[in-house]
Write a protein that holds these residues in place. Structure first.
Motif, PDB file in Angstrom:
ATOM      1  N   PRO A 241       0.823  -1.168   0.010  1.00 32.14           N
ATOM      2  CA  PRO A 241       0.073   0.127  -0.084  1.00 32.14           C
ATOM      3  C   PRO A 241       0.762   1.297  -0.175  1.00 32.14           C
ATOM      4  O   PRO A 241       0.289   2.321  -0.531  1.00 32.14           O
ATOM      5  CB  PRO A 241      -0.809  -0.011   1.314  1.00 32.14           C
ATOM      6  N   GLY A 242       1.944   1.286   0.765  1.00 29.70           N
ATOM      7  CA  GLY A 242       2.952   2.593   0.669  1.00 29.70           C
ATOM      8  C   GLY A 242       3.451   2.557  -0.834  1.00 29.70           C
ATOM      9  O   GLY A 242       3.642   4.059  -1.245  1.00 29.70           O
ATOM     10  N   VAL A 243       3.531   1.693  -1.628  1.00 32.78           N
ATOM     11  CA  VAL A 243       4.077   1.816  -2.755  1.00 32.78           C
ATOM     12  C   VAL A 243       2.876   2.395  -3.805  1.00 32.78           C
ATOM     13  O   VAL A 243       3.192   3.394  -4.334  1.00 32.78           O
ATOM     14  CB  VAL A 243       4.140   0.416  -3.527  1.00 32.78           C
ATOM     15  N   ALA A 244       1.604   1.956  -3.529  1.00 30.77           N
ATOM     16  CA  ALA A 244       0.647   2.457  -4.388  1.00 30.77           C
ATOM     17  C   ALA A 244       0.098   3.754  -3.817  1.00 30.77           C
ATOM     18  O   ALA A 244      -0.402   4.558  -4.681  1.00 30.77           O
ATOM     19  CB  ALA A 244      -0.747   1.618  -4.135  1.00 30.77           C
ATOM     20  N   GLY A 245       0.336   4.177  -2.865  1.00 28.89           N
ATOM     21  CA  GLY A 245       0.085   5.593  -2.143  1.00 28.89           C
ATOM     22  C   GLY A 245       1.136   6.610  -2.946  1.00 28.89           C
ATOM     23  O   GLY A 245       0.424   7.960  -2.839  1.00 28.89           O
ATOM     24  N   MET A 246       2.171   6.188  -3.567  1.00 31.22           N
ATOM     25  CA  MET A 246       3.057   7.284  -4.017  1.00 31.22           C
ATOM     26  C   MET A 246       2.897   7.109  -5.896  1.00 31.22           C
ATOM     27  O   MET A 246       3.345   8.244  -6.300  1.00 31.22           O
ATOM     28  CB  MET A 246       4.512   6.812  -3.639  1.00 31.22           C
ATOM     29  N   THR A 247       2.652   5.988  -6.323  1.00 25.10           N
ATOM     30  CA  THR A 247       2.460   5.955  -7.796  1.00 25.10           C
ATOM     31  C   THR A 247       1.399   4.789  -8.155  1.00 25.10           C
ATOM     32  O   THR A 247       1.224   3.932  -7.360  1.00 25.10           O
ATOM     33  CB  THR A 247       3.873   5.443  -8.173  1.00 25.10           C
ATOM     34  N   SER A 248       0.754   5.100  -9.236  1.00 24.76           N
ATOM     35  CA  SER A 248      -0.219   4.259  -9.764  1.00 24.76           C
ATOM     36  C   SER A 248       0.146   3.279 -10.758  1.00 24.76           C
ATOM     37  O   SER A 248      -0.546   3.017 -11.513  1.00 24.76           O
ATOM     38  CB  SER A 248      -1.247   5.134 -10.146  1.00 24.76           C
ATOM     39  N   ARG A 249       1.641   3.374 -11.009  1.00 26.35           N
ATOM     40  CA  ARG A 249       2.044   2.554 -12.062  1.00 26.35           C
ATOM     41  C   ARG A 249       2.129   1.124 -11.961  1.00 26.35           C
ATOM     42  O   ARG A 249       2.352   0.293 -12.910  1.00 26.35           O
ATOM     43  CB  ARG A 249       3.374   3.097 -12.601  1.00 26.35           C
ATOM     44  N   HIS A 250       2.063   0.505 -10.862  1.00 30.05           N
ATOM     45  CA  HIS A 250       1.889  -0.745 -10.664  1.00 30.05           C
ATOM     46  C   HIS A 250       0.579  -1.451 -10.155  1.00 30.05           C
ATOM     47  O   HIS A 250      -0.321  -0.963  -9.503  1.00 30.05           O
ATOM     48  CB  HIS A 250       2.998  -1.029  -9.392  1.00 30.05           C
ATOM     49  N   ALA A 303      -0.497   5.659   2.900  1.00 33.01           N
ATOM     50  CA  ALA A 303      -0.607   4.089   3.059  1.00 33.01           C
ATOM     51  C   ALA A 303      -2.130   3.854   2.749  1.00 33.01           C
ATOM     52  O   ALA A 303      -2.488   2.836   2.314  1.00 33.01           O
ATOM     53  CB  ALA A 303      -0.072   3.643   4.243  1.00 33.01           C
ATOM     54  N   ALA A 304      -2.891   4.526   3.398  1.00 30.52           N
ATOM     55  CA  ALA A 304      -4.433   4.520   3.487  1.00 30.52           C
ATOM     56  C   ALA A 304      -4.877   4.666   2.051  1.00 30.52           C
ATOM     57  O   ALA A 304      -5.493   3.740   1.771  1.00 30.52           O
ATOM     58  CB  ALA A 304      -5.293   5.509   4.429  1.00 30.52           C
ATOM     59  N   ASP A 305      -4.560   5.626   1.527  1.00 36.68           N
ATOM     60  CA  ASP A 305      -4.836   5.863  -0.330  1.00 36.68           C
ATOM     61  C   ASP A 305      -4.596   4.544  -0.842  1.00 36.68           C
ATOM     62  O   ASP A 305      -5.180   4.029  -1.774  1.00 36.68           O
ATOM     63  CB  ASP A 305      -4.311   6.974  -0.699  1.00 36.68           C
ATOM     64  N   GLY A 306      -3.405   4.150  -0.421  1.00 37.46           N
ATOM     65  CA  GLY A 306      -2.644   3.089  -1.438  1.00 37.46           C
ATOM     66  C   GLY A 306      -3.525   1.694  -1.028  1.00 37.46           C
ATOM     67  O   GLY A 306      -3.901   0.870  -2.182  1.00 37.46           O
ATOM     68  N   ALA A 307      -3.773   1.489   0.293  1.00 37.60           N
ATOM     69  CA  ALA A 307      -4.763   0.284   0.679  1.00 37.60           C
ATOM     70  C   ALA A 307      -5.967   0.424  -0.059  1.00 37.60           C
ATOM     71  O   ALA A 307      -6.775  -0.674  -0.638  1.00 37.60           O
ATOM     72  CB  ALA A 307      -4.843   0.119   2.282  1.00 37.60           C
ATOM     73  N   THR A 308      -6.571   1.602  -0.061  1.00 41.93           N
ATOM     74  CA  THR A 308      -7.883   1.920  -0.803  1.00 41.93           C
ATOM     75  C   THR A 308      -7.831   1.597  -2.110  1.00 41.93           C
ATOM     76  O   THR A 308      -8.831   0.714  -2.613  1.00 41.93           O
ATOM     77  CB  THR A 308      -8.438   3.500  -0.612  1.00 41.93           C
ATOM     78  N   ARG A 309      -6.844   2.014  -2.881  1.00 42.69           N
ATOM     79  CA  ARG A 309      -6.667   1.548  -4.307  1.00 42.69           C
ATOM     80  C   ARG A 309      -6.654   0.050  -4.607  1.00 42.69           C
ATOM     81  O   ARG A 309      -7.274  -0.558  -5.455  1.00 42.69           O
ATOM     82  CB  ARG A 309      -5.358   2.264  -4.849  1.00 42.69           C
ATOM     83  N   TRP A 310      -5.867  -0.730  -3.508  1.00 48.52           N
ATOM     84  CA  TRP A 310      -5.721  -2.038  -3.821  1.00 48.52           C
ATOM     85  C   TRP A 310      -7.120  -2.823  -3.586  1.00 48.52           C
ATOM     86  O   TRP A 310      -7.384  -3.684  -4.183  1.00 48.52           O
ATOM     87  CB  TRP A 310      -4.558  -2.591  -2.790  1.00 48.52           C
ATOM     88  N   LEU A 311      -7.893  -2.126  -2.274  1.00 54.30           N
ATOM     89  CA  LEU A 311      -9.073  -2.831  -2.052  1.00 54.30           C
ATOM     90  C   LEU A 311     -10.118  -2.513  -3.043  1.00 54.30           C
ATOM     91  O   LEU A 311     -10.851  -3.458  -3.401  1.00 54.30           O
ATOM     92  CB  LEU A 311      -9.694  -2.285  -0.786  1.00 54.30           C
ATOM     93  N   ARG A 312     -10.023  -1.659  -3.675  1.00 55.69           N
ATOM     94  CA  ARG A 312     -11.029  -1.348  -4.931  1.00 55.69           C
ATOM     95  C   ARG A 312     -10.796  -2.177  -5.934  1.00 55.69           C
ATOM     96  O   ARG A 312     -12.011  -2.910  -6.556  1.00 55.69           O
ATOM     97  CB  ARG A 312     -10.809   0.115  -5.474  1.00 55.69           C
ATOM     98  N   ALA A 313      -9.658  -2.794  -6.154  1.00 56.82           N
ATOM     99  CA  ALA A 313      -9.460  -3.730  -7.445  1.00 56.82           C
ATOM    100  C   ALA A 313      -9.622  -5.061  -6.730  1.00 56.82           C
ATOM    101  O   ALA A 313     -10.470  -5.905  -7.637  1.00 56.82           O
ATOM    102  CB  ALA A 313      -7.862  -3.788  -7.342  1.00 56.82           C
TER     103      ALA A 313
END
Length: 323
Positions: A241-250, A303-313
């Motif tokens: 989630p920390g990765v996804a919170g900083m970039t949407s490329r993955h 981190a929360a933004d990244g976790a939400t992005r992953w949860l949405r998927a």
């Protein structure tokens, strides 16, 4: 994981350590200190300093007073106890020594001349870190630390109940519109966060970009203050989630399943643990910033933004009736 605030601000650096403690550290490492510099960052009240010694060696020192809070002293003592048992094959800095006079707790490590991963996690930074997570899991199963707590016990007072509390927070719809619109599903899954977390692997559980150093040949995980024993996929779920919170490329599901631990993880258990983590981070991000770490809430929001992005998927595979 630290509590929301601390009674003391973060010390600035080496000069904040009492003279007698600095002398004890110099005696322990066997050479006077010629110069010291303090790196930026950190979310725990304490001193962090890179030291140049008179004999040309370099080391890194972490030091904190028990007056900064009982949880700070406990974290530093726990980190020292864990590092004593980490085998050389673990991607962690070697601990030279540690001192504890009942007030000040000091840990001395190799000084790693490395850089943080790219904020966009480009190049081969992400693959190198994931490979190091794999190596760490292999080296730390079974756990070499006697009587290390299991993840269920270590996180029992940290995870669970956040989404029910957030349902009453008027700030949630603006902070996380997707979560605000999916609260029943999140609340239903959160109590099951401990399902499937048991295992025999000692885990770091706090892998963030600022706890990872890259050299031309090595990946080093620092700050082993919150480890516990559990399933090997947990470090991936805490980290990505920390990765996804900083970039949407993955594509996080693709990254997760590219690792053997991720492929072996029960999907429902991953969902529940990720839901609980997302709630913990989101709730923390909405609190006032603590005096000792003004950037902590920003880190939790990312981190929360990244976790939400992953949860949405992942939620696209949730049925309307399954919990």
């Amino acid at each position: 994981m630290p509590p929301a605030d601390s009674p003391r601000p973060r010390a600035l650096g080496w000069p904040d350590v009492p003279v007698e403690v600095r002398r004890a550290i110099a005696d322990a490492v066997g050479a006077p200190v010629v110069s010291a510099s303090s790196p930026p960052g950190g979310f725990t009240p304490g001193v962090a300093a890179r030291l140049l010694l008179a004999d040309g060696r370099r080391c890194f020192v972490k030091a904190a007073s028990a007056a900064y809070g009982d949880w700070v002293a406990a974290a530093y003592r726990h980190e020292a106890a864990v590092n004593v048992h980490l085998p050389p094959s673990v991607p962690a800095p070697r601990m030279w020594t540690h001192l504890d006079d009942g007030d000040w707790i000091c840990l001395v490590f190799d000084d790693v001349a490395g850089r943080f991963p790219s904020p966009s996690w480009d190049g081969d930074d992400l693959v190198r870190v994931l490979d190091a997570v794999d190596r760490s899991a292999q080296a730390l199963k079974p756990s070499p630390v006697p009587d290390a707590a299991g993840v269920q016990d270590a996180f029992a007072t940290v995870l669970g109940g956040a989404w029910e509390r957030l349902a009453e927070d008027p700030a949630l719809p603006d902070a996380d519109p997707w979560a605000a619109g999916h609260l029943p599903a999140l609340i239903a899954r959160e109590p099951r966060w401990a399902d499937g977390v048991d295992g025999q692997t000692l885990l770091h559980l706090d892998l963030r970009r600022d706890n990872i150093l890259l050299t031309p040949t090595e990946v080093v995980f620092v700050d082993w203050a919150w480890p516990a024993v559990g399933a090997p996929w947990l470090d991936l779920v805490c980290f990505l989630p920390g990765v996804a919170g900083m970039t949407s490329r993955h594509d996080l599901d693709a990254v997760f399943s590219s690792r053997a631990a991720g492929r072996a993880a029960p999907p429902a258990a991953v969902d529940a643990f990720l839901v609980a983590l997302a709630g913990y981070w989101r709730a923390g991000s909405l609190l006032p910033a603590p005096s000792y770490a003004p950037l902590l809430r920003t880190e939790q929001r990312l981190a929360a933004d990244g976790a939400t992005r992953w949860l949405r998927a992942r939620a696209s595979g949730w049925s309307s009736t399954s919990t």
